[in-house]
Enzyme design. Structure first.
Site, PDB file in Angstrom:
ATOM      1  N   GLU A   1      34.281   5.588   5.267  1.00 56.82           N
ATOM      2  CA  GLU A   1      33.579   6.231   4.154  1.00 56.82           C
ATOM      3  C   GLU A   1      32.272   6.834   4.657  1.00 56.82           C
ATOM      4  O   GLU A   1      31.853   7.895   4.194  1.00 56.82           O
ATOM      5  CB  GLU A   1      33.293   5.232   3.030  1.00 56.82           C
ATOM      6  CG  GLU A   1      32.601   5.850   1.833  1.00 56.82           C
ATOM      7  CD  GLU A   1      32.555   4.933   0.625  1.00 56.82           C
ATOM      8  OE1 GLU A   1      31.558   5.016  -0.122  1.00 56.82           O
ATOM      9  OE2 GLU A   1      33.496   4.149   0.424  1.00 56.82           O
TER      10      GLU A   1
ATOM     11  N   SER B   1      28.380   1.556   2.121  1.00 53.50           N
ATOM     12  CA  SER B   1      29.766   1.125   2.316  1.00 53.50           C
ATOM     13  C   SER B   1      30.374   1.861   3.510  1.00 53.50           C
ATOM     14  O   SER B   1      30.409   3.086   3.544  1.00 53.50           O
ATOM     15  CB  SER B   1      30.596   1.400   1.066  1.00 53.50           C
ATOM     16  OG  SER B   1      30.133   0.624  -0.015  1.00 53.50           O
TER      17      SER B   1
ATOM     18  N   ARG C   1      36.374   9.350  -3.708  1.00 49.49           N
ATOM     19  CA  ARG C   1      35.322   9.663  -2.741  1.00 49.49           C
ATOM     20  C   ARG C   1      35.496  11.047  -2.106  1.00 49.49           C
ATOM     21  O   ARG C   1      35.216  11.231  -0.922  1.00 49.49           O
ATOM     22  CB  ARG C   1      35.241   8.574  -1.667  1.00 49.49           C
ATOM     23  CG  ARG C   1      34.895   7.196  -2.208  1.00 49.49           C
ATOM     24  CD  ARG C   1      33.505   7.178  -2.849  1.00 49.49           C
ATOM     25  NE  ARG C   1      33.240   5.867  -3.454  1.00 49.49           N
ATOM     26  CZ  ARG C   1      33.442   5.580  -4.727  1.00 49.49           C
ATOM     27  NH1 ARG C   1      33.910   6.508  -5.557  1.00 49.49           N
ATOM     28  NH2 ARG C   1      33.172   4.384  -5.197  1.00 49.49           N
TER      29      ARG C   1
END
Length: 300
Positions: free
Chosen positions: A291, A221, A172
Site C-alpha cells: 500500500e 499501513s 485504495r
C-alpha cells in the site's frame, strides 16, 4: 543535473530546486533527492508544466508523503509537491471544497467547526486531500468515494472537473486521467450535532493513538488488506511482529506498520517489507500487496 539541461523545464512561477533532498518531506525521514523539485505557484502554473515539459522528462507527484518511501538513489525528472497555492478549504452549506494540499485532518476540523457531519473519518487519515482522492483513502468504515461529489484534475490538455462516478474508484485506487494531478475536490456533508461530531473525532484520534505507532517515523499501513483478510493478522501469524533489518523494524504496536528507528535507509525498509511478504506467503499462501507507494531508484 548539468546546467545545460535546465532550460528543458518550461518557465514556471513556482519554486524550482535542483537536486532537492526529499527525506525531510517523508514521514519515514529517509531517501534520496529529486533531480528537480517543483512547488507550483497555483493551478495555472501546474498546467504549464504538464503541457510544456519534455515528453521524456519523468514526472512524480508527492503530497504529505505520509504513505511514501523514496528510494535511496533519488527520483529522476521532476517531482511536484503541491503546497501553499493548493491549501484552501471553503465551507459550503452542504459540504466543502478543499484544495489538494489541505491535510485530511484539517478538512475534518473545518467540517466539524461548521457543524457538518460525515467527514469525521478524515481525521484518522494522515495525508492530504489530493492523495486521499487518488488512492480512495478510507478509515473507520468510510472511504473518499462515499463522500466525494467531484474532483478537479490538472492534465496536459487542461483542467478537468470529474464527477465521482467517473473516477473508477476501487479499494485504495482511483482511475485518474493519464498524467492527471488532483488539484481540489468537493465533499458532501450534512448538518449535524456539533458535540456528537467532536466526540466522534476524539474517538477516532484516541483509537489511532492506542493502536498505531503515530509518533514514530513510519509510513502508515504498509500493505493492503487482502479480500476477507487483515494484513496485520497475517503478518502477526507469520511471526513478523518486531522483526528488524538494521534500523528498520516491523512495529510491535501494529505490525502492518514499518518504522525507521533512527538511521534506516529506504533499502532497509523495502527489504524488510519484502521479507514480511515472503514470510506471509510461505505461512498463509497469500501474497501481500504494497500500500505504501515506493518511488525512485535504488542506490547503485
Amino acid at each position: 543535473m548539468p546546467e545545460s539541461a535546465a532550460p528543458t523545464l518550461p518557465p514556471l512561477r513556482g519554486r524550482v530546486q535542483a537536486e532537492a533532498p526529499l527525506a525531510a518531506f517523508t514521514w519515514f525521514r529517509t531517501g534520496g533527492p529529486a533531480e528537480w523539485l517543483l512547488r507550483p505557484a497555483d493551478a495555472e502554473d501546474l498546467l504549464v508544466l504538464l503541457r510544456d515539459r519534455p515528453a521524456e522528462m519523468p514526472l512524480t507527484v508527492i503530497g504529505a508523503a505520509s504513505n511514501l518511501l523514496v528510494r535511496d538513489g533519488g527520483v529522476r525528472g521532476v517531482v511536484v509537491k503541491l503546497a501553499r497555492g493548493f491549501s484552501e478549504v471553503m465551507v459550503e452549506a452542504d459540504g466543502l471544497v478543499a484544495d489538494a494540499a489541505a491535510l485530511d485532518a484539517t478538512v475534518a476540523e473545518h467540517a466539524a467547526a461548521a457543524g457538518l457531519a460525515g467527514l469525521e473519518f478524515l481525521s484518522g487519515i494522515p495525508g492530504s486531500i489530493g492523495g486521499a482522492v487518488a488512492m480512495n483513502a478510507g478509515a473507520y468504515g468510510t472511504e473518499v468515494k462515499d463522500v466525494l461529489d467531484w474532483a478537479e484534475i490538472a492534465t496536459p490538455s487542461g483542467l478537468l472537473r470529474l464527477e465521482a462516478a467517473a473516477l473508477g474508484f476501487g479499494y485504495r485506487r482511483a482511475a485518474l486521467p493519464e498524467g492527471g494531478i488532483v488539484t481540489r475536490a468537493r465533499f458532501r456533508a450534512a448538518p449535524g450535532d456539533a458535540a456528537a461530531i467532536a466526540a466522534r473525532m476524539r474517538e477516532i484520534r484516541a483509537a489511532r493513538e492506542a493502536t498505531q505507532p503515530v509518533r514514530a517515523r513510519t509510513g502508515g499501513s504498509t500493505f493492503k488488506n487482502p479480500p476477507g483478510e487483515k494484513a496485520w493478522a497475517l503478518i502477526d501469524a507469520a511471526g513478523c511482529r518486531g522483526l528488524r533489518i538494521g534500523e528498520a523494524q516491523v512495529s510491535e504496536k501494529h505490525c502492518n506498520f514499518l518504522i525507521n528507528l533512527g538511521s534506516a535507509t529506504a533499502a532497509d525498509l523495502e527489504e524488510l517489507g519484502e521479507t514480511v511478504r515472503a514470510r506471509v506467503a510461505a505461512q498463509s499462501g497469500i501474497t501481500l500487496e504494497w500500500e505504501i507507494r515506493r518511488i525512485g531508484e535504488k542506490r547503485a
